[in-house]
Design a protein around this motif. Sequence first.
Motif, mmCIF file in Angstrom:
data_model
loop_
_atom_site.group_PDB
_atom_site.id
_atom_site.type_symbol
_atom_site.label_atom_id
_atom_site.label_comp_id
_atom_site.label_asym_id
_atom_site.label_seq_id
_atom_site.Cartn_x
_atom_site.Cartn_y
_atom_site.Cartn_z
ATOM 1 N N TYR A 26 7.118 -4.728 7.537
ATOM 2 C CA TYR A 26 6.606 -3.356 7.625
ATOM 3 C C TYR A 26 5.754 -3.006 6.398
ATOM 4 O O TYR A 26 4.600 -3.357 6.357
ATOM 5 C CB TYR A 26 7.751 -2.370 7.834
ATOM 6 C CG TYR A 26 8.377 -2.468 9.218
ATOM 7 C CD1 TYR A 26 7.606 -2.301 10.361
ATOM 8 C CD2 TYR A 26 9.721 -2.741 9.367
ATOM 9 C CE1 TYR A 26 8.159 -2.400 11.619
ATOM 10 C CE2 TYR A 26 10.294 -2.836 10.626
ATOM 11 C CZ TYR A 26 9.510 -2.662 11.768
ATOM 12 O OH TYR A 26 10.058 -2.761 13.008
ATOM 13 N N CYS A 27 6.307 -2.342 5.408
ATOM 14 C CA CYS A 27 5.399 -1.772 4.392
ATOM 15 C C CYS A 27 5.083 -2.735 3.249
ATOM 16 O O CYS A 27 5.663 -3.804 3.128
ATOM 17 C CB CYS A 27 5.949 -0.456 3.880
ATOM 18 S SG CYS A 27 7.175 -0.618 2.588
ATOM 19 N N PRO A 67 10.424 3.310 0.732
ATOM 20 C CA PRO A 67 11.756 3.773 0.310
ATOM 21 C C PRO A 67 12.451 2.903 -0.734
ATOM 22 O O PRO A 67 13.049 3.439 -1.670
ATOM 23 C CB PRO A 67 12.566 3.769 1.615
ATOM 24 C CG PRO A 67 11.577 3.685 2.716
ATOM 25 C CD PRO A 67 10.355 3.040 2.172
ATOM 26 N N ILE A 68 12.372 1.588 -0.591
ATOM 27 C CA ILE A 68 13.138 0.739 -1.520
ATOM 28 C C ILE A 68 12.532 0.790 -2.919
ATOM 29 O O ILE A 68 13.253 0.800 -3.927
ATOM 30 C CB ILE A 68 13.212 -0.709 -0.981
ATOM 31 C CG1 ILE A 68 13.986 -0.711 0.346
ATOM 32 C CG2 ILE A 68 13.841 -1.655 -1.985
ATOM 33 C CD1 ILE A 68 15.397 -0.135 0.298
ATOM 34 N N LYS A 116 14.065 0.961 8.376
ATOM 35 C CA LYS A 116 13.210 0.119 9.232
ATOM 36 C C LYS A 116 13.587 -1.354 9.031
ATOM 37 O O LYS A 116 13.772 -2.093 9.990
ATOM 38 C CB LYS A 116 11.727 0.343 8.889
ATOM 39 C CG LYS A 116 11.226 1.724 9.259
ATOM 40 C CD LYS A 116 9.737 1.872 9.009
ATOM 41 C CE LYS A 116 9.376 2.037 7.555
ATOM 42 N NZ LYS A 116 9.652 3.340 6.961
ATOM 43 N N GLY A 117 13.709 -1.758 7.776
ATOM 44 C CA GLY A 117 13.994 -3.161 7.475
ATOM 45 C C GLY A 117 15.340 -3.610 8.017
ATOM 46 O O GLY A 117 15.483 -4.730 8.520
ATOM 47 N N CYS A 175 10.129 -8.623 4.839
ATOM 48 C CA CYS A 175 10.022 -7.547 5.824
ATOM 49 C C CYS A 175 8.555 -7.359 6.222
ATOM 50 O O CYS A 175 7.670 -7.364 5.361
ATOM 51 C CB CYS A 175 10.595 -6.258 5.248
ATOM 52 S SG CYS A 175 10.363 -4.845 6.336
ATOM 53 N N LEU A 225 17.762 -2.714 1.893
ATOM 54 C CA LEU A 225 16.721 -2.550 2.925
ATOM 55 C C LEU A 225 16.712 -1.094 3.371
ATOM 56 O O LEU A 225 17.763 -0.437 3.362
ATOM 57 C CB LEU A 225 16.999 -3.438 4.139
ATOM 58 C CG LEU A 225 16.861 -4.954 3.960
ATOM 59 C CD1 LEU A 225 17.286 -5.678 5.228
ATOM 60 C CD2 LEU A 225 15.434 -5.345 3.598
ATOM 61 N N CYS A 226 15.584 -0.603 3.788
ATOM 62 C CA CYS A 226 15.521 0.767 4.300
ATOM 63 C C CYS A 226 15.844 0.766 5.801
ATOM 64 O O CYS A 226 16.104 -0.286 6.391
ATOM 65 C CB CYS A 226 14.147 1.383 4.028
ATOM 66 S SG CYS A 226 12.866 0.784 5.121
ATOM 67 N N VAL A 236 5.857 -2.718 0.236
ATOM 68 C CA VAL A 236 6.855 -2.962 -0.815
ATOM 69 C C VAL A 236 7.221 -4.445 -0.821
ATOM 70 O O VAL A 236 7.356 -5.061 -1.870
ATOM 71 C CB VAL A 236 8.118 -2.084 -0.604
ATOM 72 C CG1 VAL A 236 9.206 -2.445 -1.610
ATOM 73 C CG2 VAL A 236 7.760 -0.603 -0.745
ATOM 74 N N GLY A 237 7.345 -5.035 0.362
ATOM 75 C CA GLY A 237 7.572 -6.477 0.458
ATOM 76 C C GLY A 237 8.999 -6.894 0.159
ATOM 77 O O GLY A 237 9.240 -7.825 -0.628
ATOM 78 N N CYS A 238 9.968 -6.259 0.800
ATOM 79 C CA CYS A 238 11.370 -6.588 0.551
ATOM 80 C C CYS A 238 11.721 -7.958 1.131
ATOM 81 O O CYS A 238 11.292 -8.305 2.234
ATOM 82 C CB CYS A 238 12.277 -5.533 1.189
ATOM 83 S SG CYS A 238 12.092 -3.924 0.437
#
Length: 708
Positions: free
Chosen positions: A17-18, A186-187, A52-53, A15, A49-50, A20-22
């Motif tokens: 975005y943030c 979030p995740i 956004k993801g 991902c 996934l949150c 966290v790196g999902c």
Amino acid sequence: MSASERLSESFTSTCCYCGVGCGVVVIKEKNGTVAVEGNKDHPVNKGMLCSKGINLQYTVNDKSDRLLYPQMRYNKSMPLQRVSWDEALQRTAAVFKTFIQKYGPESVAFYASGQCLTEEYYVLNKLIKGFIGSNNLDTNSRLCMSSAVAGYKMALGEDSVPICYDDIELADTFYVTGANPAWCHPILWRRVEAHKAANPQVKIIVVDPRVTDTCSIADLHLQLNPGTDVTLNHALGRILIENGDIDLDFIQHHAEGFEKYKELVFGKTVAEAAEICGVREEDMRLAASYIGNAKGFISMWTMGLNQSSVGVNKNLSLLNLNLITGHIGKPGSGPFSLTGQPNAMGGREVGGLSNLLSAHRNLNNPVHREEVQKFWGGGIISEKPGLTATEMFEALNDGRLKAIWILCTNPLTSLPNARLAEKALKKAKFVVVQEISDKPETLQYADVILPAAAWAEKEGTMTNSERRISYLNKVLDPPAEALPDAEIICRFAQHMGYKGFDFANAAAIYQEHVQLTVGTNIDITGLNYEVLKEKGTVQWPYKLGVTGNGTHRLFTDKKFYTPSAKAIIHAAPDEFRSEKPSPDFPLILTTGRIRDQWHTMSKTGKVNKLKKHIGQAFLEIHPLDADVLGIKEEDIVLVSSQRGEVRVKAKLSAAIKQGVVFLPMHWGKILGSDLNRANNVTNDLLDPISKEPDFKYCAVRVEKYKKP
Ligand code: SF4
């Protein structure tokens, strides 16, 4: 049947975005669009996934705003016209060469992003530091993580996050300060929530002037006055010492500086500290007792500490709590900075800030400079730190900087005191904007526009908040003539006449970066794209010959990266450097994120579903403050500071401390008007060490808006 079973071509990625790196699986549909689902095999998110993801595909499938061709103009009064890549880069190289020759290498600068891939950061760094001969490369990571970087370097000897996500399930006490991970990470926070649900004895302390969603599972919320974090952390340190809840063995054998620290924290009584922080003394004592009784203690933080004129002191005061209790380098314990952006960490690994060098080497160390210089075979690497994010715009304003190249970031929404930044770009002699979207405000000031490939349209690597490196597959071709950022930089370097930029592909760039890590503390000599593809992800360091998935935890041997191998407990001064409220500007403004938007919305702003959560900018204000000002829910209010104004709707909420107001950071001209832009009013005052701006504290006035 899942999407990956339904269709033949699927690719793993991360991902964008943030931090966290999902892990995601990107499925290429037959019609050329993509679908995205969480990667069930990924150690970070295990398929989750949150908001956004889970909506990532919309940002790639909707190409309506994409820049498709290079554009250029020969002077500011001309309209931009479509040109070839060669024309655009040839002219840019000619202008850069002229400025460098006439005014020196410090007259040009690159302003990049924590969303760039590691390979992109690497070639940018090599270009400006190794060949152009200045260190004027900074990124928007300066606006989010530089105080944490400085704190780690000062306390642990290097910019090294000691912890891994698996420590979450091994900890029994969390101190979450200056962060709202329930919305912003979030995740990762889902893991904390699940751990707490399964183990109700786990203690969670949240420190924030606002009652956020993160507080919903907190055992204790310390709703402190903005800017008083150092006072609070020092008071907790004092109570821990008084109660004997410290690790004397660790302090004696593995740390330095305890006596000075003790003297400092005993300079204020707990009652005095409680008064300053605006929290109850018994709550401070309760927090200290949770920490003192912890078997595994994790401190988690992000922008509330970092984005401050005393951000480094805030970081050091927090790191001290882990150090005096010996909660570092062991399972379930450690300081844990939550990275804002997806690859802020990868950027730092290659030295992608104006005061860093490759592989965590120091710019002020002549041996380090020589090592890198010899390796690159370019010119002399300057020892003078380059301009930082806000300094670049100041230098454009006063004429020291002639040309700026902005890539993958939208500074006119994200920089503090945005009107000043706007003025600076108007004055700039030459502006290059390398972008995917035709929306960012910077484009109107560009002399050259270079269309870039987006996420999923290029390959490369990123590193998340726990030092986990992942490989991102290329799934789609970029539209029309857009190119991957690394390729654009390398083509430009060749137009400048520099050798060493004829990389065959992104893998070759990565291999060069790997070679520069030999013998450093972030040694990844066991890595290449093939290893990454086979393993999925690994955590650095990852030395040649290593098996498994890398290094989960740092400092397990209690040897730190300082000259003495001991951690440093800094007596961080408790000082106030922010703009003081005054009769004209009596309220304190703090800014931050909302759950479903990302940065300046150039991607999330395209997704209608994400606007349903919160669709427009707002000012959060306490009902008692609003009452005094005659403001009701949804009234349009004017928020003013010494720098500018914002006009948004009021949202009355008892979740914010009285005397404090909050604006979300995302809005700007991309979606709406610049009257929504929080950074019209924020302060560009900087932390003296990290040069990170004071986004979380400035003095404002709020009044009901009256139509003129
Ligand atoms: Fe992406 Fe962060 Fe959400 Fe994970 S938590 S899906 S990395 S935005």
